[in-house]
Design a protein around this motif. Structure first.
Motif, PDB file in Angstrom:
ATOM      1  N   ALA A  25       0.831  -1.207   0.000  1.00 40.07           N
ATOM      2  CA  ALA A  25       0.000   0.000   0.000  1.00 40.07           C
ATOM      3  C   ALA A  25       0.858   1.246   0.000  1.00 40.07           C
ATOM      4  O   ALA A  25       0.567   2.229  -0.704  1.00 40.07           O
ATOM      5  N   VAL A  26       1.945   1.234   0.779  1.00 47.10           N
ATOM      6  CA  VAL A  26       2.856   2.378   0.809  1.00 47.10           C
ATOM      7  C   VAL A  26       3.540   2.533  -0.544  1.00 47.10           C
ATOM      8  O   VAL A  26       3.677   3.643  -1.074  1.00 47.10           O
ATOM      9  N   VAL A  27       3.969   1.408  -1.123  1.00 43.79           N
ATOM     10  CA  VAL A  27       4.605   1.440  -2.440  1.00 43.79           C
ATOM     11  C   VAL A  27       3.645   2.031  -3.470  1.00 43.79           C
ATOM     12  O   VAL A  27       4.029   2.871  -4.304  1.00 43.79           O
ATOM     13  N   ARG A  28       2.397   1.613  -3.428  1.00 44.07           N
ATOM     14  CA  ARG A  28       1.407   2.109  -4.402  1.00 44.07           C
ATOM     15  C   ARG A  28       1.233   3.628  -4.274  1.00 44.07           C
ATOM     16  O   ARG A  28       1.181   4.341  -5.284  1.00 44.07           O
ATOM     17  N   ASN A  29       1.158   4.114  -3.049  1.00 44.44           N
ATOM     18  CA  ASN A  29       1.020   5.563  -2.853  1.00 44.44           C
ATOM     19  C   ASN A  29       2.243   6.303  -3.370  1.00 44.44           C
ATOM     20  O   ASN A  29       2.134   7.362  -4.004  1.00 44.44           O
ATOM     21  N   LEU A  30       3.417   5.738  -3.110  1.00 48.54           N
ATOM     22  CA  LEU A  30       4.648   6.374  -3.575  1.00 48.54           C
ATOM     23  C   LEU A  30       4.732   6.356  -5.094  1.00 48.54           C
ATOM     24  O   LEU A  30       5.070   7.358  -5.740  1.00 48.54           O
ATOM     25  N   ALA A  31       4.391   5.211  -5.687  1.00 50.19           N
ATOM     26  CA  ALA A  31       4.456   5.086  -7.143  1.00 50.19           C
ATOM     27  C   ALA A  31       3.430   5.975  -7.841  1.00 50.19           C
ATOM     28  O   ALA A  31       3.652   6.427  -8.967  1.00 50.19           O
ATOM     29  N   THR A  32       2.309   6.213  -7.177  1.00 55.06           N
ATOM     30  CA  THR A  32       1.298   7.104  -7.755  1.00 55.06           C
ATOM     31  C   THR A  32       1.834   8.516  -7.895  1.00 55.06           C
ATOM     32  O   THR A  32       1.615   9.188  -8.916  1.00 55.06           O
ATOM     33  N   HIS A  33       2.553   8.977  -6.882  1.00 54.73           N
ATOM     34  CA  HIS A  33       3.107  10.333  -6.912  1.00 54.73           C
ATOM     35  C   HIS A  33       4.423  10.413  -7.685  1.00 54.73           C
ATOM     36  O   HIS A  33       4.717  11.443  -8.325  1.00 54.73           O
ATOM     37  N   LEU A  34       5.233   9.334  -7.616  1.00 57.66           N
ATOM     38  CA  LEU A  34       6.559   9.345  -8.238  1.00 57.66           C
ATOM     39  C   LEU A  34       6.729   8.066  -9.062  1.00 57.66           C
ATOM     40  O   LEU A  34       7.496   7.163  -8.696  1.00 57.66           O
ATOM     41  N   PRO A  35       6.033   7.955 -10.176  1.00 54.30           N
ATOM     42  CA  PRO A  35       6.010   6.690 -10.911  1.00 54.30           C
ATOM     43  C   PRO A  35       7.357   6.237 -11.466  1.00 54.30           C
ATOM     44  O   PRO A  35       7.556   5.053 -11.715  1.00 54.30           O
ATOM     45  N   HIS A  36       8.286   7.167 -11.660  1.00 58.73           N
ATOM     46  CA  HIS A  36       9.577   6.800 -12.247  1.00 58.73           C
ATOM     47  C   HIS A  36      10.721   6.851 -11.232  1.00 58.73           C
ATOM     48  O   HIS A  36      11.883   6.923 -11.617  1.00 58.73           O
ATOM     49  N   ARG A  76      28.516 -16.108 -17.106  1.00 57.66           N
ATOM     50  CA  ARG A  76      27.555 -15.042 -16.823  1.00 57.66           C
ATOM     51  C   ARG A  76      26.721 -15.402 -15.597  1.00 57.66           C
ATOM     52  O   ARG A  76      26.277 -16.546 -15.450  1.00 57.66           O
ATOM     53  N   LEU A  77      26.496 -14.430 -14.756  1.00 57.51           N
ATOM     54  CA  LEU A  77      25.552 -14.556 -13.651  1.00 57.51           C
ATOM     55  C   LEU A  77      24.286 -13.833 -14.069  1.00 57.51           C
ATOM     56  O   LEU A  77      24.315 -12.621 -14.326  1.00 57.51           O
ATOM     57  N   VAL A  78      23.179 -14.560 -14.151  1.00 60.20           N
ATOM     58  CA  VAL A  78      21.912 -13.991 -14.612  1.00 60.20           C
ATOM     59  C   VAL A  78      21.001 -13.790 -13.405  1.00 60.20           C
ATOM     60  O   VAL A  78      20.605 -14.750 -12.744  1.00 60.20           O
ATOM     61  N   ILE A  79      20.700 -12.529 -13.109  1.00 61.13           N
ATOM     62  CA  ILE A  79      19.789 -12.177 -12.018  1.00 61.13           C
ATOM     63  C   ILE A  79      18.452 -11.831 -12.656  1.00 61.13           C
ATOM     64  O   ILE A  79      18.338 -10.844 -13.387  1.00 61.13           O
ATOM     65  N   SER A  80      17.452 -12.676 -12.393  1.00 64.02           N
ATOM     66  CA  SER A  80      16.145 -12.495 -13.029  1.00 64.02           C
ATOM     67  C   SER A  80      15.103 -12.133 -11.990  1.00 64.02           C
ATOM     68  O   SER A  80      15.111 -12.673 -10.876  1.00 64.02           O
ATOM     69  N   LEU A  81      14.209 -11.236 -12.355  1.00 59.32           N
ATOM     70  CA  LEU A  81      13.073 -10.883 -11.513  1.00 59.32           C
ATOM     71  C   LEU A  81      11.821 -11.481 -12.130  1.00 59.32           C
ATOM     72  O   LEU A  81      11.699 -11.562 -13.356  1.00 59.32           O
ATOM     73  N   HIS A  82      10.869 -11.869 -11.271  1.00 67.61           N
ATOM     74  CA  HIS A  82       9.651 -12.534 -11.734  1.00 67.61           C
ATOM     75  C   HIS A  82       8.448 -11.824 -11.124  1.00 67.61           C
ATOM     76  O   HIS A  82       7.840 -12.305 -10.163  1.00 67.61           O
ATOM     77  N   PRO A  83       8.085 -10.675 -11.698  1.00 71.42           N
ATOM     78  CA  PRO A  83       7.033  -9.834 -11.084  1.00 71.42           C
ATOM     79  C   PRO A  83       5.636 -10.074 -11.613  1.00 71.42           C
ATOM     80  O   PRO A  83       4.740  -9.262 -11.374  1.00 71.42           O
ATOM     81  N   ALA A  84       5.405 -11.180 -12.335  1.00 68.67           N
ATOM     82  CA  ALA A  84       4.118 -11.362 -13.010  1.00 68.67           C
ATOM     83  C   ALA A  84       2.942 -11.348 -12.043  1.00 68.67           C
ATOM     84  O   ALA A  84       1.829 -10.955 -12.416  1.00 68.67           O
ATOM     85  N   ALA A  85       3.154 -11.779 -10.789  1.00 66.49           N
ATOM     86  CA  ALA A  85       2.048 -11.839  -9.827  1.00 66.49           C
ATOM     87  C   ALA A  85       1.730 -10.484  -9.212  1.00 66.49           C
ATOM     88  O   ALA A  85       0.761 -10.360  -8.467  1.00 66.49           O
ATOM     89  N   LEU A  86       2.507  -9.470  -9.519  1.00 65.21           N
ATOM     90  CA  LEU A  86       2.282  -8.151  -8.940  1.00 65.21           C
ATOM     91  C   LEU A  86       1.197  -7.388  -9.687  1.00 65.21           C
ATOM     92  O   LEU A  86       1.053  -7.542 -10.901  1.00 65.21           O
ATOM     93  N   PRO A  87       0.445  -6.542  -8.989  1.00 60.40           N
ATOM     94  CA  PRO A  87      -0.519  -5.671  -9.684  1.00 60.40           C
ATOM     95  C   PRO A  87       0.183  -4.782 -10.708  1.00 60.40           C
ATOM     96  O   PRO A  87       1.314  -4.333 -10.490  1.00 60.40           O
ATOM     97  N   ASP A  88      -0.482  -4.527 -11.812  1.00 62.30           N
ATOM     98  CA  ASP A  88       0.120  -3.766 -12.914  1.00 62.30           C
ATOM     99  C   ASP A  88       0.580  -2.373 -12.480  1.00 62.30           C
ATOM    100  O   ASP A  88       1.598  -1.870 -12.974  1.00 62.30           O
ATOM    101  N   ASP A  89      -0.171  -1.737 -11.566  1.00 65.04           N
ATOM    102  CA  ASP A  89       0.122  -0.336 -11.263  1.00 65.04           C
ATOM    103  C   ASP A  89       1.413  -0.141 -10.466  1.00 65.04           C
ATOM    104  O   ASP A  89       1.938   0.971 -10.429  1.00 65.04           O
ATOM    105  N   VAL A  90       1.921  -1.202  -9.842  1.00 63.23           N
ATOM    106  CA  VAL A  90       3.156  -1.055  -9.058  1.00 63.23           C
ATOM    107  C   VAL A  90       4.319  -1.835  -9.657  1.00 63.23           C
ATOM    108  O   VAL A  90       5.450  -1.724  -9.177  1.00 63.23           O
TER     109      VAL A  90
END
Length: 344
Positions: A63-74, A129-143
């Motif tokens: 919830a805090v992340v969403r509020n922050l991303a709403t004001h500062l999306p980038h 090579r060391l491959v660091i992968s993120l898997h954010p598919a389960a996250l809501p689109d807005d964050v």
């Protein structure tokens, strides 16, 4: 052959400390945002913030992340640069006291649920090579873009602190579109990411793993890991609804349970289970995929593709291979070969 452990979790719905929220509030304040605006909808109080040992659930931080991303999306990259090894408490001290970067990465993956990640990072070796992968598919689109930037920047910031120097980044791919200004990305990663790339990953020269760390202490590492284990054991004993569903699925022999069956096992109606999972930012299918993917990775060393497909409840191997490619970005055979597993 160097190997890295599988992450202990491949989801984000785990209890966490208050430190990350406190950091995000300070970051927001530095950008002129009010604390009450950032806490809106989180259920967090001054009492939580005043207690450095307070534990919260993932939805409250989200919830805090969403509020922050709403004001500062980038601003995800800038926020991520504020995460240091010490931000992670005893887990961070385990990083700092490790003998090498590889040892620190191993600790991070074994106790990933003591971090503040939302993007389910994995680390794999692919040759040099060391491959660091993120898997954010389960996250809501807005964050999702904000958290991908934040988490990857935090990972690189901490690795840079461990080696007290530049991290040898070879490339960075990000699934989201390029922001208006990419200078902060280039500053953190040392390269300009490829945006709209369809994946979220950073590729680093694997030689970084062998670097000795300046604060290495086997005694401190042993003590920190014992404390991490104690904390993880306590937190893992308090799963949310997503954890309860995962527990039921993990006990399944062939994943034949449908959502109504799982709901009944938890004493809920299917509608209530669906609603509670949605409120937790996930779904039954996402959890089923998580548990199946983890089981698949565990079975591949000793079973053929046909056998794994059958044990996971797939009607045919082709369906399993398609799902595996979606989970890990490669085929079961290629996945096995990169780990030195034969006869798959």
């Amino acid at each position: 052959m160097r190997t890295l452990p599988h992450p202990v979790v491949r989801h984000w719905d785990f209890p966490r400390g208050i430190a990350s929220v406190a950091l995000l509030l300070r970051f927001g304040a530095s950008r002129g945002l009010r604390r009450d605006a950032l806490l809106d909808g989180s259920g967090l109080t001054a009492g939580h913030l005043a207690d450095p040992a307070a534990e919260i659930n993932a939805q409250q931080e989200l919830a805090v992340v969403r509020n922050l991303a709403t004001h500062l999306p980038h601003a995800g990259i800038a926020a991520g640069q504020n995460y240091h090894a010490t931000t992670f408490g005893v887990l961070g001290h385990a990083f700092l006291s490790a003998a090498t970067v590889q040892d620190a990465v191993g600790v991070a993956l074994r106790y990933l649920d003591l971090s503040f990640t939302f993007t389910a990072p994995t680390a794999e070796l692919d040759g040099d090579r060391l491959v660091i992968s993120l898997h954010p598919a389960a996250l809501p689109d807005d964050v999702r873009p904000f958290l991908v930037d934040r988490d990857l920047a935090a990972i690189h910031t901490v690795i840079g602190e461990l080696v007290t120097g530049e991290v040898p980044v070879l490339s960075v791919d990000l699934a989201h579109p390029a922001p208006p200004d990419t200078r902060s990305h280039e500053e953190v990663f040392g390269v300009r990411p490829r945006f709209s790339a369809g994946r979220d990953e950073s590729v680093v020269d694997a030689s970084v793993l062998t670097r000795a760390l300046p604060l290495a202490s086997p005694e401190a590492t042993a003590l920190c890991e014992r404390q991490c284990e104690d904390l993880a054991t306590r937190r893992r004993g308090k799963p949310g609804i997503a954890g309860e569903v995962r527990r039921v699925l993990e006990l399944s022999a062939r994943f034949e349970e449908t959502m109504p069956v799982v709901a009944r096992a938890l004493g809920l109606s299917p509608r209530t289970l669906r609603r509670r999972l949605t409120e937790s930012g996930t779904s039954y299918q996402a959890l089923l995929d998580e548990v199946r993917s983890e089981r698949a990775a565990a079975l591949l060393p000793t079973a053929s593709v046909d056998q794994v497909a059958a044990q996971l409840g797939f009607a045919e191997a082709a369906s399993f291979i398609h799902a595996f490619r979606r989970w890990y970005g490669t085929t079961p055979g290629n996945y096995a070969r990169t780990r030195g597993i034969s006869d798959v």
